[in-house]
Design an enzyme around this catalytic site. Structure first.
Site, mmCIF file in Angstrom:
data_model
loop_
_atom_site.group_PDB
_atom_site.id
_atom_site.type_symbol
_atom_site.label_atom_id
_atom_site.label_comp_id
_atom_site.label_asym_id
_atom_site.label_seq_id
_atom_site.Cartn_x
_atom_site.Cartn_y
_atom_site.Cartn_z
ATOM 1 N N TYR A 6 3.459 -12.086 9.523
ATOM 2 C CA TYR A 6 3.945 -13.418 8.781
ATOM 3 C C TYR A 6 5.424 -12.949 8.438
ATOM 4 O O TYR A 6 6.453 -14.231 7.991
ATOM 5 C CB TYR A 6 3.139 -13.030 7.224
ATOM 6 N N ASP A 52 3.485 3.467 -3.676
ATOM 7 C CA ASP A 52 3.459 3.969 -2.412
ATOM 8 C C ASP A 52 4.900 3.493 -1.738
ATOM 9 O O ASP A 52 4.694 2.863 -0.733
ATOM 10 C CB ASP A 52 2.398 3.542 -1.638
ATOM 11 N N PRO A 55 9.806 3.498 3.368
ATOM 12 C CA PRO A 55 10.173 2.476 4.458
ATOM 13 C C PRO A 55 9.329 1.859 5.146
ATOM 14 O O PRO A 55 9.422 0.790 5.564
ATOM 15 C CB PRO A 55 10.871 3.676 5.315
ATOM 16 N N ASN A 57 6.576 0.166 3.918
ATOM 17 C CA ASN A 57 6.445 -0.679 3.091
ATOM 18 C C ASN A 57 7.267 -1.766 2.517
ATOM 19 O O ASN A 57 7.224 -2.349 1.691
ATOM 20 C CB ASN A 57 5.472 -0.151 1.942
#
Length: 179
Positions: A6, A52, A55, A57
């Site tokens: 996406y 969390d 990098p 995420n």
């Protein structure tokens, strides 16, 4: 990663991997930091702790827009379940997460500090290599050595790894990484 279909662009993890342990240009790192902090500010204003931040995420699309993803282990600040146990990624976990204590916005600020440190120096402040006993002597895993470093060590001054970092920027990073 599901969002890659996406969001057309790399994660910060991929950008850092491609940089091969070299620092990102400071302006690029600061732009990523600003956008990520804006997303975290929105989440925190709505009572959500991400838990969390790392990098992997954070993604950047072709237009340079930055996205904070994966709220899978996020906690609502007013929830009765604000402790995490061992949930999270050891390299980016705040001391309170490691100890299994309640999380709050400072948990995400700490993880953001680790990530910014990594972006501007090319390495994380805690890699579990500087402890006096090696994992082969103690049987400790690398993840446990990293957790111990988060709990017991002060981060190295980032200017020692990248002299382009200003004193003010180093002060902000080290403040984010206070225990």
């Amino acid at each position: 990663f599901a969002l890659e279909g996406y969001i057309k662009g790399p994660s910060i993890k991929k950008i850092l991997h491609d940089a091969q342990k070299h620092p990102l240009p400071l302006l690029e790192a600061l732009c990523i930091m600003k956008a990520t902090c804006s997303a975290l500010g929105y989440a925190h204003a709505n009572g959500v702790v991400h838990c969390d931040v790392k990098p992997g995420n954070i993604m950047v699309d072709a237009g340079g827009n930055v996205y904070l993803t994966d709220f899978g282990i996020a906690r609502h600040a007013d929830s009765t379940t604000t402790t995490m146990g061992a949930a999270g990624t050891p390299a980016y976990m705040a001391p309170e997460q490691i100890r299994g204590e309640a999380v709050n916005a400072a948990t995400d600020v700490y993880a953001m500090g680790i990530m910014v440190y990594e972006m501007v120096t090319g390495r994380r402040p805690f890699e579990g290599k500087d402890l006096k006993t090696s994992s082969s002597e103690t049987g400790a895993t690398q993840a446990n050595l990293i957790r111990t470093a988060h709990l017991t060590q002060a981060p190295p001054d980032p200017r020692g790894l990248n002299p382009k970092i200003t004193a003010e920027m180093a002060e902000v990073m080290l403040k984010a990484l206070e225990k």
